[in-house]
Design a protein around this motif. Structure first.
Motif, PDB file in Angstrom:
ATOM      1  N   ARG A 226       0.824  -1.203   0.000  1.00  0.00           N
ATOM      2  CA  ARG A 226       0.000   0.000   0.000  1.00  0.00           C
ATOM      3  C   ARG A 226       0.863   1.260   0.000  1.00  0.00           C
ATOM      4  N   ALA A 227       1.946   1.238   0.751  1.00  0.00           N
ATOM      5  CA  ALA A 227       2.822   2.413   0.825  1.00  0.00           C
ATOM      6  C   ALA A 227       3.471   2.723  -0.523  1.00  0.00           C
ATOM      7  N   LEU A 228       3.773   1.688  -1.303  1.00  0.00           N
ATOM      8  CA  LEU A 228       4.418   1.890  -2.596  1.00  0.00           C
ATOM      9  C   LEU A 228       3.464   2.447  -3.645  1.00  0.00           C
TER      10      LEU A 228
ATOM     11  N   TYR B  74      15.592   7.475   0.621  1.00  0.00           N
ATOM     12  CA  TYR B  74      14.700   8.025   1.647  1.00  0.00           C
ATOM     13  C   TYR B  74      13.266   7.549   1.419  1.00  0.00           C
ATOM     14  N   GLU B  75      12.859   7.489   0.160  1.00  0.00           N
ATOM     15  CA  GLU B  75      11.500   7.072  -0.154  1.00  0.00           C
ATOM     16  C   GLU B  75      11.280   5.603   0.209  1.00  0.00           C
ATOM     17  N   HIS B  76      12.272   4.778  -0.066  1.00  0.00           N
ATOM     18  CA  HIS B  76      12.183   3.365   0.287  1.00  0.00           C
ATOM     19  C   HIS B  76      12.136   3.192   1.803  1.00  0.00           C
ATOM     20  N   LEU B  77      12.995   3.918   2.506  1.00  0.00           N
ATOM     21  CA  LEU B  77      12.987   3.868   3.968  1.00  0.00           C
ATOM     22  C   LEU B  77      11.631   4.283   4.517  1.00  0.00           C
ATOM     23  N   SER B  78      11.079   5.351   3.960  1.00  0.00           N
ATOM     24  CA  SER B  78       9.772   5.826   4.407  1.00  0.00           C
ATOM     25  C   SER B  78       8.708   4.754   4.229  1.00  0.00           C
ATOM     26  N   ALA B  79       8.712   4.079   3.077  1.00  0.00           N
ATOM     27  CA  ALA B  79       7.724   3.027   2.823  1.00  0.00           C
ATOM     28  C   ALA B  79       7.856   1.882   3.826  1.00  0.00           C
ATOM     29  N   CYS B  80       9.094   1.514   4.153  1.00  0.00           N
ATOM     30  CA  CYS B  80       9.333   0.429   5.118  1.00  0.00           C
ATOM     31  C   CYS B  80       8.811   0.797   6.503  1.00  0.00           C
ATOM     32  N   ILE B  81       9.105   2.008   6.964  1.00  0.00           N
ATOM     33  CA  ILE B  81       8.681   2.413   8.304  1.00  0.00           C
ATOM     34  C   ILE B  81       7.172   2.607   8.358  1.00  0.00           C
ATOM     35  N   ILE B  82       6.606   3.189   7.311  1.00  0.00           N
ATOM     36  CA  ILE B  82       5.146   3.352   7.254  1.00  0.00           C
ATOM     37  C   ILE B  82       4.467   1.993   7.311  1.00  0.00           C
ATOM     38  N   ALA B  83       5.012   1.021   6.582  1.00  0.00           N
ATOM     39  CA  ALA B  83       4.448  -0.330   6.595  1.00  0.00           C
ATOM     40  C   ALA B  83       4.525  -0.945   7.986  1.00  0.00           C
ATOM     41  N   PHE B  84       5.657  -0.763   8.653  1.00  0.00           N
ATOM     42  CA  PHE B  84       5.835  -1.337   9.996  1.00  0.00           C
ATOM     43  C   PHE B  84       4.876  -0.700  10.996  1.00  0.00           C
ATOM     44  N   LEU B  85       4.767   0.624  10.965  1.00  0.00           N
ATOM     45  CA  LEU B  85       3.859   1.321  11.866  1.00  0.00           C
ATOM     46  C   LEU B  85       2.406   0.941  11.581  1.00  0.00           C
ATOM     47  N   GLY B  86       2.082   0.812  10.294  1.00  0.00           N
ATOM     48  CA  GLY B  86       0.725   0.422   9.932  1.00  0.00           C
ATOM     49  C   GLY B  86       0.393  -0.980  10.405  1.00  0.00           C
ATOM     50  N   ALA B  87       1.362  -1.888  10.299  1.00  0.00           N
ATOM     51  CA  ALA B  87       1.136  -3.252  10.760  1.00  0.00           C
ATOM     52  C   ALA B  87       0.944  -3.299  12.278  1.00  0.00           C
ATOM     53  N   LEU B  88       1.731  -2.496  13.012  1.00  0.00           N
ATOM     54  CA  LEU B  88       1.549  -2.420  14.464  1.00  0.00           C
ATOM     55  C   LEU B  88       0.139  -1.942  14.798  1.00  0.00           C
ATOM     56  N   ASP B  89      -0.325  -0.935  14.063  1.00  0.00           N
ATOM     57  CA  ASP B  89      -1.653  -0.388  14.307  1.00  0.00           C
ATOM     58  C   ASP B  89      -2.735  -1.415  13.982  1.00  0.00           C
ATOM     59  N   ASP B  90      -2.618  -2.076  12.834  1.00  0.00           N
ATOM     60  CA  ASP B  90      -3.621  -3.058  12.427  1.00  0.00           C
ATOM     61  C   ASP B  90      -3.686  -4.232  13.394  1.00  0.00           C
ATOM     62  N   TYR B  91      -2.518  -4.750  13.749  1.00  0.00           N
ATOM     63  CA  TYR B  91      -2.514  -5.916  14.635  1.00  0.00           C
ATOM     64  C   TYR B  91      -2.936  -5.532  16.048  1.00  0.00           C
ATOM     65  N   GLY B  92      -2.552  -4.317  16.464  1.00  0.00           N
ATOM     66  CA  GLY B  92      -2.968  -3.849  17.782  1.00  0.00           C
ATOM     67  C   GLY B  92      -4.472  -3.750  17.901  1.00  0.00           C
ATOM     68  N   LYS B  93      -5.140  -3.343  16.844  1.00  0.00           N
ATOM     69  CA  LYS B  93      -6.606  -3.230  16.870  1.00  0.00           C
ATOM     70  C   LYS B  93      -7.259  -4.602  17.002  1.00  0.00           C
ATOM     71  N   ILE B  94      -6.653  -5.625  16.394  1.00  0.00           N
ATOM     72  CA  ILE B  94      -7.166  -6.987  16.558  1.00  0.00           C
ATOM     73  C   ILE B  94      -7.059  -7.427  18.014  1.00  0.00           C
ATOM     74  N   LEU B  95      -5.919  -7.104  18.635  1.00  0.00           N
ATOM     75  CA  LEU B  95      -5.738  -7.450  20.051  1.00  0.00           C
ATOM     76  C   LEU B  95      -6.717  -6.685  20.929  1.00  0.00           C
ATOM     77  N   ASP B  96      -7.015  -5.419  20.560  1.00  0.00           N
ATOM     78  CA  ASP B  96      -7.993  -4.633  21.330  1.00  0.00           C
ATOM     79  C   ASP B  96      -9.363  -5.298  21.315  1.00  0.00           C
ATOM     80  N   GLN B  97      -9.748  -5.850  20.183  1.00  0.00           N
ATOM     81  CA  GLN B  97     -11.046  -6.504  20.069  1.00  0.00           C
ATOM     82  C   GLN B  97     -11.119  -7.777  20.911  1.00  0.00           C
ATOM     83  N   ASP B  98      -9.966  -8.403  21.112  1.00  0.00           N
ATOM     84  CA  ASP B  98      -9.921  -9.650  21.869  1.00  0.00           C
ATOM     85  C   ASP B  98     -10.184  -9.422  23.350  1.00  0.00           C
ATOM     86  N   GLY B  99      -9.840  -8.229  23.834  1.00  0.00           N
ATOM     87  CA  GLY B  99     -10.114  -7.898  25.229  1.00  0.00           C
ATOM     88  C   GLY B  99      -9.227  -8.574  26.241  1.00  0.00           C
TER      89      GLY B  99
END
Length: 331
Positions: free
Chosen positions: A35-37, A70-95
């Motif tokens: 998605r970042a690319l 720089y653009e490649h680095l940005s895509a990698c970090i954005i992907a990592f942060l996005g994955a943390l956010d997505d997976y964290g929301k799944i854990l939030d739903q689990d309670g």
């Protein structure tokens, strides 16, 4: 008396959770990276160079990749942060009050950090070259799980990761400097936070080290609390230009080389290569010449014994290929 209708799992719940994390989190990163690319058609060249699983340590998954701009680095970090956010929301739903946190760092190769092959591989697939060359480094890029990476920047990265929390992704000063520059150039969107200086064991001789992080809070309510807290304490957000300038002056004062990275499509100038790489290049070239001379002498000795002055064409081709592959290392 046991409940006959209950069908217990053969493993404890935490085992299932960790298996899910190991299996699914890399998929989240791949999805976010793709998605970042999409932000630019020019970034298709990075499609096969996303973060890969390097290894797992306990409840941690380590990812790595060769950063190309720089653009490649940005895509990698954005992907990592996005994955943390997505997976964290799944854990939030689990309670279950489980969470994820992340950290990032960057290191220069082939100097001052080094790549080493892991023992135990198939001997037929192990290159074990007399001298490490670019082909060896490319193998590590494509299959990092078969290699290890050693050096001060790797060590300091592990140390800074101890400051990670669910609401903040911890950064090494080298990575923070690059991302602050990328943010100033509007290549990378992020909010940085500064948490003072604290000693990290074995890092810059235990002198206080800047603790930098990227805001990773996904709760809107907690973001609101933090915003009002800043208003009370009169704490402003860290401006990326000031952060870059601070880290640059800090690294120069501590004798830490600035990481070298270029914008997309622009090759770095030879004159700005770090001194550690220049020293490595000189030593590598000298050793490479000695190795070639030694191989030439060995070939001449074999010719003398066989009574022939030429090698078969296929052997000549292999030697020429080896010389072409070993012209010089790259940063």
């Amino acid at each position: 008396m046991a409940d006959a209708n209950k069908n217990p799992e053969p493993y404890q719940e935490w085992v299932t959770k960790f298996r899910h994390f190991y299996r699914e989190f890399p998929i989240f990163i791949d999805s976010r990276y793709a998605r970042a690319l999409r932000s630019s058609d020019d970034y298709e060249c990075y499609a096969t160079n996303g973060p890969q699983v390097w290894k797992t340590i306990g409840d941690e998954i380590l990812f790595c990749c060769r950063v190309q701009s720089y653009e490649h680095l940005s895509a990698c970090i954005i992907a990592f942060l996005g994955a943390l956010d997505d997976y964290g929301k799944i854990l939030d739903q689990d309670g279950k009050h489980m969470d994820v946190k992340g950290a990032g760092w960057i290191a220069a190769f082939p100097a001052p950090n080094v790549t080493v092959e892991i023992a135990g591989k198939d001997p037929e697939q192990t290159s074990s070259p007399d001298q490490i060359d670019e082909e060896f480094e490319l193998q590590a890029d494509s299959s990092p799980k078969n290699f290890d990476f050693l050096g001060q920047q790797i060590d300091s990265g592990f140390r800074t990761a101890k400051n990670a929390a669910p609401d903040r992704c911890s950064l090494s000063i080298e990575l923070a400097w690059l991302l602050a520059e990328a943010a100033h150039s509007e290549v990378f969107p992020a909010k940085f936070s500064y948490h003072g200086r604290h000693p990290l064991k074995g890092v810059i001789h235990d002198r206080p080290y800047p603790i930098i992080a990227i805001d990773a809070e996904r709760s809107l309510a907690r973001r609101e609390v933090r915003k009002h807290e800043r208003a009370v304490t009169r704490e402003g957000e860290v401006e990326c230009l000031h952060l870059r300038n601070f880290l640059e002056s800090f690294m120069k004062d501590e004798g830490i080389e600035l990481p070298l990275l270029s914008r997309h499509g622009i090759d770095p100038e030879e004159s700005v290569l770090p001194q550690t790489y220049r020293d490595f290049q000189a030593a590598w070239t000298s050793t490479n010449q000695e190795n070639q001379s030694r191989r030439s002498n060995e070939v001449a000795a074999v010719d003398a014994e066989d009574g022939t002055n030429e090698l078969p064409a296929s052997v000549n081709a292999n030697l020429e290929a080896a010389v072409a592959q070993a012209e010089r290392p790259s940063q």
